[in-house]
Motif scaffolding. Structure first.
Motif, PDB file in Angstrom:
ATOM      1  N   ILE A 178      15.830 -12.216 -20.638  1.00  0.00           N
ATOM      2  CA  ILE A 178      14.704 -11.809 -21.479  1.00  0.00           C
ATOM      3  C   ILE A 178      14.406 -12.926 -22.479  1.00  0.00           C
ATOM      4  N   SER A 179      13.315 -12.803 -23.202  1.00  0.00           N
ATOM      5  CA  SER A 179      12.959 -13.780 -24.218  1.00  0.00           C
ATOM      6  C   SER A 179      14.047 -13.845 -25.294  1.00  0.00           C
ATOM      7  N   ALA A 180      14.270 -15.046 -25.808  1.00  0.00           N
ATOM      8  CA  ALA A 180      15.342 -15.241 -26.789  1.00  0.00           C
ATOM      9  C   ALA A 180      15.080 -14.500 -28.095  1.00  0.00           C
ATOM     10  N   LEU A 186      12.742 -19.576 -29.888  1.00  0.00           N
ATOM     11  CA  LEU A 186      11.898 -18.498 -29.374  1.00  0.00           C
ATOM     12  C   LEU A 186      11.409 -18.757 -27.964  1.00  0.00           C
ATOM     13  N   GLY A 187      11.253 -20.011 -27.602  1.00  0.00           N
ATOM     14  CA  GLY A 187      10.736 -20.316 -26.267  1.00  0.00           C
ATOM     15  C   GLY A 187      11.772 -20.229 -25.164  1.00  0.00           C
ATOM     16  N   GLY A 210       8.344 -14.094 -35.971  1.00  0.00           N
ATOM     17  CA  GLY A 210       8.865 -14.498 -34.673  1.00  0.00           C
ATOM     18  C   GLY A 210       8.073 -13.990 -33.486  1.00  0.00           C
ATOM     19  N   GLY A 211       7.103 -13.127 -33.743  1.00  0.00           N
ATOM     20  CA  GLY A 211       6.284 -12.622 -32.645  1.00  0.00           C
ATOM     21  C   GLY A 211       7.000 -11.667 -31.717  1.00  0.00           C
TER      22      GLY A 211
END
Length: 267
Positions: A65-67, A58-59, A141-142
């Motif tokens: 873009i974010s994973a 996730l980081g 996962g947010g």
């Protein structure tokens, strides 16, 4: 003796095909749901993939873009393809093996209604497969998207599923009940891998990256990634044109396979 006004009779007659179609779609969806050994893994497998491979990364950042959203969209495309080939295509081959299509020929059911009901089932079940993935990605996962972004992503994945529904139709009439699952896997897994759905394209060998833009699954993934702000920089329209071309090709293949099967069955 009672009489029915002509206008009322006309409305009733016109409504019957739609009623039959919607009821048939309902039956097809419920048939899958009532087979837990099939429906539960199909619904939960993309979520499991995200839990195993998405949460630990996730980081990171993929495609600018974010994973989290990127991987979620990848597995969403992967799930829709799975439903189109297995829930749709393999089920047609299985029903042919059981003689269900011969039984349907004895009934006053338009073959077009049968194919439309199968297609409707695949699209509905595909969306149902996305829901646990998206809910898990959001809660655990947010992954946070606006309502419009969520709706757009689902809509594009449904559109991207259409050529694979056509491919599933070809598979259903080309393969037998025993060979269709193997053929589906031979198509589905290499396409998913080579298109960057299971692993980002930048990590794939150069020869695979060169082939990827010509594969239908690549353009399904690009629809999803582009809607999130990633993608290869091409417009959504160009990817839709590619998918429209593949849809036409797969429909021609399906028609040839259908006519061949009808000729072998009925002469």
């Amino acid at each position: 003796m009672t009489t029915v006004p002509i206008s009322e009779h006309a409305r009733t007659t016109k409504s019957r095909p739609a009623s039959v179609l919607f009821y048939y779609i309902y039956c097809e969806v419920m048939k899958l749901i009532r087979i837990p050994a099939f429906s539960v893994p199909t619904l939960l497998f993309p979520t499991m993939l995200f839990a195993f491979f998405g949460l630990p990364n996730l980081g990171a950042e993929i495609g600018g873009i974010s994973a989290g959203p990127y991987i979620m969209a990848s597995y969403g495309a992967y799930a829709m393809m799975s439903v189109a080939l297995f829930s749709f295509g393999v089920s047609i081959a299985a029903e042919r093996g059981l003689g269900w299509n011969k039984l349907l020929r004895t009934m006053p059911l338009n073959p077009l209604v049968y194919f439309m009901a199968k297609t409707g089932m695949a699209l509905i079940f595909g969306v149902l497969t996305l829901l646990p993935l998206f809910i898990f990605a959001g809660l655990v996962g947010g992954v946070s998207l606006g309502l419009l972004a969520w709706s757009r992503l689902i809509g594009l994945l449904v559109v991207g599923m259409i050529p694979f529904v056509a491919l599933g139709l070809w598979l259903g009439y080309f393969g037998g009940p025993n060979s269709a699952p193997a053929i589906a896997n031979l198509i589905y897994l290499p396409l998913s891998f080579a298109s960057g759905l299971l692993m980002p394209l930048e990590f794939l060998p150069p020869v695979v990256r060169a082939i990827a833009p010509y594969l239908p699954a690549y353009h399904v993934g690009q629809l999803a990634w582009t809607s999130l702000g990633a993608g290869d920089g091409a417009s959504l329209g160009s990817h839709l044109l590619w998918l429209a071309g593949y849809t036409a090709l797969f429909l021609v293949m399906a028609l040839i396979a259908y006519r061949r099967d009808e000729g072998k069955t009925y002469g």
